[in-house]
Scaffold this motif. Sequence first.
Motif, PDB file in Angstrom:
ATOM      1  N   ASN A  96      53.661  41.667  44.383  1.00  0.00           N
ATOM      2  CA  ASN A  96      53.183  40.504  43.624  1.00  0.00           C
ATOM      3  C   ASN A  96      52.423  39.518  44.491  1.00  0.00           C
ATOM      4  N   LYS A  99      48.978  40.887  44.774  1.00  0.00           N
ATOM      5  CA  LYS A  99      48.318  40.772  43.473  1.00  0.00           C
ATOM      6  C   LYS A  99      47.900  39.327  43.178  1.00  0.00           C
ATOM      7  N   LYS A 103      44.172  37.729  42.713  1.00  0.00           N
ATOM      8  CA  LYS A 103      43.836  37.077  41.467  1.00  0.00           C
ATOM      9  C   LYS A 103      43.337  35.652  41.717  1.00  0.00           C
ATOM     10  N   GLU A 110      42.664  40.210  36.024  1.00  0.00           N
ATOM     11  CA  GLU A 110      43.920  40.937  35.778  1.00  0.00           C
ATOM     12  C   GLU A 110      43.652  42.396  35.349  1.00  0.00           C
ATOM     13  N   GLU A 111      42.671  42.592  34.436  1.00  0.00           N
ATOM     14  CA  GLU A 111      42.404  43.959  33.944  1.00  0.00           C
ATOM     15  C   GLU A 111      41.947  44.862  35.096  1.00  0.00           C
ATOM     16  N   ASP A 114      44.933  45.693  37.307  1.00  0.00           N
ATOM     17  CA  ASP A 114      45.772  46.728  36.699  1.00  0.00           C
ATOM     18  C   ASP A 114      45.218  48.126  36.970  1.00  0.00           C
ATOM     19  N   LEU A 115      43.899  48.206  37.074  1.00  0.00           N
ATOM     20  CA  LEU A 115      43.277  49.509  37.337  1.00  0.00           C
ATOM     21  C   LEU A 115      43.327  49.902  38.806  1.00  0.00           C
ATOM     22  N   GLU A 118      47.736  50.041  43.312  1.00  0.00           N
ATOM     23  CA  GLU A 118      48.726  51.118  43.278  1.00  0.00           C
ATOM     24  C   GLU A 118      50.072  50.596  43.760  1.00  0.00           C
ATOM     25  N   ASP A 119      51.113  51.378  43.499  1.00  0.00           N
ATOM     26  CA  ASP A 119      52.455  50.988  43.941  1.00  0.00           C
ATOM     27  C   ASP A 119      52.500  50.727  45.432  1.00  0.00           C
TER      28      ASP A 119
END
Length: 455
Positions: A96, A99, A103, A110-111, A114-115, A118-119
């Motif tokens: 997070n 991320k 952001k 965000e979209e 999401d693409l 990766e983990d």
Amino acid sequence: MKKNEIVTLTIEDIGINGEGIGKVMNYPLFIKDAIVGDKIKARVIKAKKNYGYGRIEEIIEPSKDRVVPPCFIAEKCGGCQIQALSYEKQLEFKYNKVKQNLKRIGQVKEEVLDLVMEDIRGMKEPFRYRNKAAYPIGRNKEGKLMAGFYAGRTHSIIPVEDCLVGQEVNKEILKTILTFMQNHQIEPYNEQTQKGVLRHVLIRYGEATGEIMVCLIINAKSLKDSDKLVVELQKIAGIKSISLNINRENTNVIMGEKTLTLWGSPTITDYIGEVKFQISPKSFYQVNPAQTKVLYDLALEMADLSGKETVWDLYCGIGTISLFLSKKAKMVYGVEIVPQAIADAKENARINQIENAKFFVGKAEEVVPREQEKYGRAEVIVVDPPRKGLDETLIATMAQMSPDRIVYVSCDSATMARDVALLSEKGYELKRVVPVDQFPQTVHVETVVLITRNI
Ligand code: SAH
């Protein structure tokens, strides 16, 4: 809210330094070692206008994500910040963090995130991973000799016999050194008086070879009776290199310029994948060997090499990534600011019989603008900068060079996100983001990012 006030609150969030954040009547309190979901009684230790800091007085109801830290000094020591958080939640926190930075600072939607995200790649066994430790040496209040780590934000030493993120053998090495100091009246260095001899003990471990390096950092020209210490240390299996490093400055920098080998080899050897590296006491070398392999494999995958590419590896250290990529590239050019690291990089190329790698000493933002045109178009640029990220001049040059792919290995996702935004203004698009947990139990996270040219 006033200092020393006792309040009851539930922790709702985690700050960038791993502290728990909760609110009392909309007033946010930052609480060290508190975990999201904990219901606690806390003492306010500092009250500012819009927020404050507190300390746990009592855990009324522990969070379901709270674990008992395996290391009993975890809360005092400045090394680990989030041992009390379950490993699963540590990974979630780091994911997070990357991320949110992309952001907010990177302005990535965000979209898109999401693409492309990766983990996070975590460890199976998130302890005993560090191959390097530098222990300050001192005396406790009772005058007893000790080795340990600095407490968070201070220079008081917390004695640590067996650091659980480090190697088990360190304990035996430290014990041998402290006994030697005791028997031969060697004084530890005292930062206040700047007197005394032994400042730090640096231990490095070659995970793939089992070779151990011990380097004593001293405030003197030589170490009295060092031959006796060498005899004792040699009894420990794996010891390959024993050295002294001279540091007579009044400084926080651990190591000085000069290193003298007392016994054995001046370097130890380690492998990352099939590439062999010689490591000297002062060179930068990734500290988590298992995860370094994960990190470099990702870099290699993202570089997507067929054998025909020209690659620049900027901030190359001792040439680890350069040499790791060289087998799949036409030519790799490495740039690094520390001359000794470049000497190591050249030697590492030689011992691996790698001939398609060339190294430059200097600042990436100076060397690349000056040199790049002489070597033809680069298809791939890899960067692995320190926390402050890339220099703007370098970003401009990189855009001019117009590589197809940029692989960004980052140890600070905030500056990486800033650089991603700058590169996107120059026609580069974020394609893949993979956080890698190089430093379990701490708040730090590495990320490997692929950025490709739009047009
Ligand atoms: N890629 C290497 C090293 C990464 S650490 C590895 O994985 O082992 C970052 C490196 O950048 C350090 O070796 C540091 O000395 C170097 N460095 C710092 N500022 C620099 C600059 N302006 N130009 C080139 N190298 C720099």
